[in-house]
Structures are given as C-alpha cells and as structure tokens.
Design a protein around this motif. Structure first.
Motif, PDB file in Angstrom:
ATOM      1  N   TYR A   1       0.867  -1.189   0.000  1.00 27.48           N
ATOM      2  CA  TYR A   1       0.000   0.000   0.000  1.00 27.48           C
ATOM      3  C   TYR A   1       0.903   1.238   0.000  1.00 27.48           C
ATOM      4  CZ  TYR A   1      -3.555  -3.410   1.047  1.00 27.48           C
ATOM      5  OH  TYR A   1      -4.379  -4.504   0.975  1.00 27.48           O
ATOM      6  N   PRO A   2       0.426   2.318  -0.637  1.00 28.37           N
ATOM      7  CA  PRO A   2       1.295   3.496  -0.782  1.00 28.37           C
ATOM      8  C   PRO A   2       1.352   4.370   0.473  1.00 28.37           C
ATOM      9  CG  PRO A   2      -0.812   3.882  -1.882  1.00 28.37           C
ATOM     10  CD  PRO A   2      -0.872   2.479  -1.329  1.00 28.37           C
ATOM     11  N   THR A   3       2.487   5.041   0.654  1.00 29.71           N
ATOM     12  CA  THR A   3       2.592   6.057   1.714  1.00 29.71           C
ATOM     13  C   THR A   3       2.468   7.420   1.027  1.00 29.71           C
ATOM     14  OG1 THR A   3       4.976   5.650   1.518  1.00 29.71           O
ATOM     15  CG2 THR A   3       3.927   4.856   3.509  1.00 29.71           C
ATOM     16  N   LEU A   4       1.247   7.937   0.971  1.00 33.92           N
ATOM     17  CA  LEU A   4       0.964   9.144   0.184  1.00 33.92           C
ATOM     18  C   LEU A   4       1.411  10.417   0.874  1.00 33.92           C
ATOM     19  CD1 LEU A   4      -2.668   8.219  -0.980  1.00 33.92           C
ATOM     20  CD2 LEU A   4      -0.492   7.836  -2.180  1.00 33.92           C
ATOM     21  N   ASN A   5       1.411  10.397   2.212  1.00 29.57           N
ATOM     22  CA  ASN A   5       1.838  11.615   2.925  1.00 29.57           C
ATOM     23  C   ASN A   5       2.508  11.217   4.239  1.00 29.57           C
ATOM     24  OD1 ASN A   5      -0.195  11.302   4.950  1.00 29.57           O
ATOM     25  ND2 ASN A   5      -1.701  12.136   3.524  1.00 29.57           N
ATOM     26  N   TRP A   6       2.948  12.208   4.987  1.00 27.15           N
ATOM     27  CA  TRP A   6       3.720  11.940   6.204  1.00 27.15           C
ATOM     28  C   TRP A   6       2.938  11.090   7.209  1.00 27.15           C
ATOM     29  CZ3 TRP A   6       8.136  11.194   8.217  1.00 27.15           C
ATOM     30  CH2 TRP A   6       8.310  11.231   9.608  1.00 27.15           C
ATOM     31  N   ALA A   7       1.629  11.315   7.273  1.00 30.64           N
ATOM     32  CA  ALA A   7       0.828  10.555   8.246  1.00 30.64           C
ATOM     33  C   ALA A   7       0.880   9.053   7.940  1.00 30.64           C
ATOM     34  CB  ALA A   7      -0.624  11.043   8.242  1.00 30.64           C
ATOM     35  N   ASP A   8       1.048   8.701   6.669  1.00 30.45           N
ATOM     36  CA  ASP A   8       1.149   7.277   6.317  1.00 30.45           C
ATOM     37  C   ASP A   8       2.437   6.678   6.874  1.00 30.45           C
ATOM     38  OD1 ASP A   8      -1.227   7.340   4.894  1.00 30.45           O
ATOM     39  OD2 ASP A   8      -0.249   7.799   3.009  1.00 30.45           O
ATOM     40  N   ALA A   9       3.527   7.451   6.790  1.00 28.73           N
ATOM     41  CA  ALA A   9       4.803   6.948   7.326  1.00 28.73           C
ATOM     42  C   ALA A   9       4.673   6.757   8.843  1.00 28.73           C
ATOM     43  CB  ALA A   9       5.932   7.920   7.001  1.00 28.73           C
ATOM     44  N   VAL A  10       3.946   7.670   9.486  1.00 28.55           N
ATOM     45  CA  VAL A  10       3.790   7.596  10.943  1.00 28.55           C
ATOM     46  C   VAL A  10       2.871   6.438  11.344  1.00 28.55           C
ATOM     47  CG1 VAL A  10       2.908   8.848  12.957  1.00 28.55           C
ATOM     48  CG2 VAL A  10       4.232  10.063  11.225  1.00 28.55           C
ATOM     49  N   ILE A  11       1.796   6.269  10.594  1.00 30.39           N
ATOM     50  CA  ILE A  11       0.814   5.249  11.005  1.00 30.39           C
ATOM     51  C   ILE A  11       1.391   3.838  10.856  1.00 30.39           C
ATOM     52  CG2 ILE A  11      -0.512   4.715   8.889  1.00 30.39           C
ATOM     53  CD1 ILE A  11      -3.045   5.228  10.650  1.00 30.39           C
ATOM     54  N   ILE A  12       2.394   3.685   9.968  1.00 25.94           N
ATOM     55  CA  ILE A  12       3.036   2.359   9.848  1.00 25.94           C
ATOM     56  C   ILE A  12       3.641   1.983  11.208  1.00 25.94           C
ATOM     57  CG2 ILE A  12       4.985   1.100   8.812  1.00 25.94           C
ATOM     58  CD1 ILE A  12       4.356   2.419   6.167  1.00 25.94           C
ATOM     59  N   GLY A  13       4.275   2.968  11.871  1.00 21.22           N
ATOM     60  CA  GLY A  13       4.862   2.688  13.185  1.00 21.22           C
ATOM     61  C   GLY A  13       3.799   2.238  14.178  1.00 21.22           C
ATOM     62  N   TRP A  14       2.687   2.955  14.212  1.00 29.28           N
ATOM     63  CA  TRP A  14       1.645   2.612  15.187  1.00 29.28           C
ATOM     64  C   TRP A  14       0.948   1.288  14.817  1.00 29.28           C
ATOM     65  CZ3 TRP A  14      -3.918   4.761  14.811  1.00 29.28           C
ATOM     66  CH2 TRP A  14      -4.715   4.198  15.822  1.00 29.28           C
ATOM     67  N   LEU A  15       0.350   1.251  13.609  1.00 28.78           N
ATOM     68  CA  LEU A  15      -0.504   0.091  13.284  1.00 28.78           C
ATOM     69  C   LEU A  15       0.280  -1.128  12.800  1.00 28.78           C
ATOM     70  CD1 LEU A  15      -3.641   1.435  11.384  1.00 28.78           C
ATOM     71  CD2 LEU A  15      -3.412   0.843  13.792  1.00 28.78           C
ATOM     72  N   VAL A  16       1.255  -0.912  11.906  1.00 29.13           N
ATOM     73  CA  VAL A  16       1.936  -2.064  11.302  1.00 29.13           C
ATOM     74  C   VAL A  16       2.933  -2.673  12.296  1.00 29.13           C
ATOM     75  CG1 VAL A  16       3.408  -2.819   9.382  1.00 29.13           C
ATOM     76  CG2 VAL A  16       1.574  -1.147   8.979  1.00 29.13           C
ATOM     77  N   ASP A  17       3.706  -1.815  12.963  1.00 29.30           N
ATOM     78  CA  ASP A  17       4.650  -2.360  13.940  1.00 29.30           C
ATOM     79  C   ASP A  17       3.902  -2.901  15.161  1.00 29.30           C
ATOM     80  OD1 ASP A  17       7.557  -1.725  12.889  1.00 29.30           O
ATOM     81  OD2 ASP A  17       6.278  -0.042  12.387  1.00 29.30           O
TER      82      ASP A  17
END
Ligand code: 3HC
Length: 320
Positions: free
Chosen positions: A117-133
């Motif tokens: 899934y794409p990281t379209l903006n900064w919030a996507d990079a951040v949410i990977i830490g919270w939800l994916v990790d």
C-alpha cells in the motif's frame, strides 16, 4: 533396517520433544515438513522486513523535521537488520541467501501484504509505526517461544526494537491527532486507508489457514491468526479512542459478554488479490527490489573476492 520405520520413530520422538517444549537446533534431526515450513515462514518474514523498508524509506528525505528524519532513518535501518537476522536464521536450515533472493525476485516467495500500500503523505509513514509495527509485535512476541531456537532467539531482539518502533509511531500519531485540524484530518485519513490492511496482516481466517494446525502442534505458532487479530483489535481500538480517531468500521462493536471488540466483515478477496501480486504497489515494490539487487552486484562480488583473498592468505600463513 526399514528406513520408513526409523523415520516414523524419529518423527514420533521429535513430535513428543517439541510438545514438551524442547528447542530444536539446526544440527538436530527434524522432519522435512518442519524444515520446509520454517524456511517458508522465516524467509517470507525476512523478505517482509526488507520490502517493508520501501514505504517508510520513501519519507526519509521529506520528514518534517531533523528529529523525525533521524528517528525514521534509525527505524528503517533496524528493519534491514531484522531482515539480516532472519535470513541468517533461515540459512541454518540449509537454504542459501541466493536461493531466498531468487525466490523473492521471481515471485515464488511471498512477503507481507501490508507493504503493498502506498505512503501518500507523512501521516502514512507515521501510522506504519503505530498500526503495522503494533501488529508485528502482537504476532512476533509469541514467536520468541518458537520451537526452532535460531528463529525464537532472533525474535527476542527484533521485538525489543519493534516495541520502540511502535511507540515512536504512536507518539507521532498523537502529535498529528492532537495538532491542527489539518493534521488531525491527515491522521484520520491515514487510519481510514491503513485500518483494513493492518487487520488483515495476521493472515486469512483460521478456517482458511492451511499451515496453522501442524505449525501449532510443532509450537511454531502459539496463537491462531484469528486469536492474534482479536488481541490486536482489543488493543488498537483503545489506542484509537485515546487519539480521538474513528476506526473506519461501521459494524465495530463491543461484546459485553465476552469483553472483546467485534470487527465488521473483512474483504478477503481484496487480501488475496494483494497477496497474488495485484495490490496498489506490488509491481513498484518488486521493481525497486530488483534494481537494488542489480545495483548491489558489485558489492556482493567484492565481498566474495575479499573472502577468497583472505582465505588464500590464511592458508599461505598456515603452510609457512
Ligand atoms: N501477507 C502475505 N501472505 C500471507 C499473509 C500476509 N499478511 N498472511 C498469510 N499469508 C500467506 C501465507 O504465507 C501462506 O502462503 P504460503 O503457503 O504460500 O506460504 C498462506 O497465506 C496461508 O496462510 P497461513 O495462515 O496458513 O500461513 P502461516 O501459518 O504461515 O501464518 C503468518 C501466516 C501469521 C503471517 C505467519 O507466517 C507468521 O507469523 N509469520 C512471521 C511473521 C511475519 O512474516 N510477519 C510479516 C510482517 S513483518 C513486519 O511487519 C515487519 C515490521 O518491521 C513492520
């Protein structure tokens, strides 16, 4: 002696040993199926760590501050390290790094659906830490007790680092969710897009998970896909509430009787389409990985040439 009889006895002894929480080491006898399923899982896990560097790496050069950039660089480097521990753990089972690379690059081996899934903006990079990790830790803490020693031991260190990744992601989300209306809107938009892919990271429902039964008996898996998904749901709903964000599941409800959150229906056709290579970024991820592999050829060749030179020098010194 009848070889098949011997195998049956060995297999029965092995099964009893792992059932009794014995740890299996690389030189121990193990059934072919045990070795095969571990190579499959550990190498796929390693590939996920390596491919997983791409969506976040995409934001290193555009991180909103020097502090965020340093944290993100450290985190992406950690993921590379996790990939390397895992490839090393898989190598102890007799598969080579070249074979694993070939399986990934030819599309034979899978990697986690979430990284398509794409990281379209900064919030996507951040949410990977919270939800994916956060999902990664939920799945990997039980793997620290995996019956195969090298995998379990690698997981202990990986989980420590993942815990830091998850916290930095949550802290980053807190800044966005408690920030300006535009920042909060970015955080909610990222949650809307990443929620279902994160929930599906735990794999297909138990009824559709061919490896679960045997791998539970072999104590590779300690909890089923649905059990881990439930633990995650109960944890993440609370965290989303604390952030003041809305989970994009209109059917999500709390079951007073069981004390658990109950999710709405999940779109498994979408999951399988992504796993089979047809997600939004599968082709881009593989193209990028192939390029990195090709660009790295000279490094691999130089490392081999250096090792050969060193071995030759050592042999000459021994002979002298
Ligand atoms: N993405 C892609 N494929 C998946 C998947 C997912 N999220 N979940 C399951 N699958 C695949 C399986 O690999 C299997 O395919 P295969 O037979 O070709 O290997 C098939 O779907 C059926 O699934 P099963 O439930 O029967 O498979 P498992 O028993 O192996 O369970 C698993 C799946 C829970 C992912 C298990 O393999 C596991 O715990 N793996 C180790 C952890 C891991 O790989 N995590 C990936 C994310 S890593 C990460 O997030 C890094 C971090 O830094 C962010």
């Amino acid at each position: 002696m009848d070889v098949h009889h011997e195998d049956k006895d060995m297999r029965a002894r092995f099964d009893a040993y792992v059932a009794d929480e014995g740890k299996v080491e690389p030189k121990d006898w193990m059934p072919d199926g045990y070795r095969k399923t571990l190579v499959r899982q550990i190498s796929q896990h390693a590939h996920s760590e390596i491919i997983g560097m791409q969506p976040e790496g995409n934001w290193i050069s555009r991180a909103p501050s020097l502090r965020r950039k340093m944290i993100l660089i450290a985190k992406v480097q950690d993921e590379a390290g996790h990939g390397l521990y895992l490839y090393s753990a898989a190598e102890t089972l007799g598969v080579t790094r070249d074979e694993m690379d070939e399986a990934l690059l030819s599309g034979k081996a899978k990697y986690s659906s979430i990284f398509n899934y794409p990281t379209l903006n900064w919030a996507d990079a951040v949410i990977i830490g919270w939800l994916v990790d956060g999902a990664a830790i939920t799945n990997q803490i039980p793997l620290c007790r995996c019956s195969f020693g090298p995998y379990g031991r690698a997981m202990v260190r990986v989980c420590k680092e993942e815990a830091f990744h998850q916290r930095q992601g949550y802290e980053g989300m807190m800044v966005l969710a408690k920030g300006t209306p535009e920042q909060k809107a970015m955080a909610q938009d990222a949650l809307n897009r990443w929620w279902w892919p994160a929930i599906k990271m735990f794999g297909p429902p138990d009824s559709d998970s061919p490896h679960s039964d045997q791998n539970t008996l072999w104590k590779i898996k300690r909890f089923s896909n649905d059990e881990l998904r439930q633990k995650y749901l109960d944890m993440v709903v609370k965290q989303a509430n604390a952030l003041g964000l809305t989970i994009p599941d209109p059917d999500l409800k709390f079951d007073e009787d069981t004390g658990h959150w109950v999710s709405g229906p999940m779109d498994w056709d979408e999951f399988w389409a992504v796993v089979k290579g047809n997600g939004p970024c599968n082709r881009q991820r593989m193209k990028h990985r192939q390029k990195a592999h090709d660009d790295g050829l000279w490094v691999r060749e130089a490392a081999v040439a250096f090792a050969e030179k060193q071995a030759k020098r050592n042999n000459q010194q021994k002979a002298a």
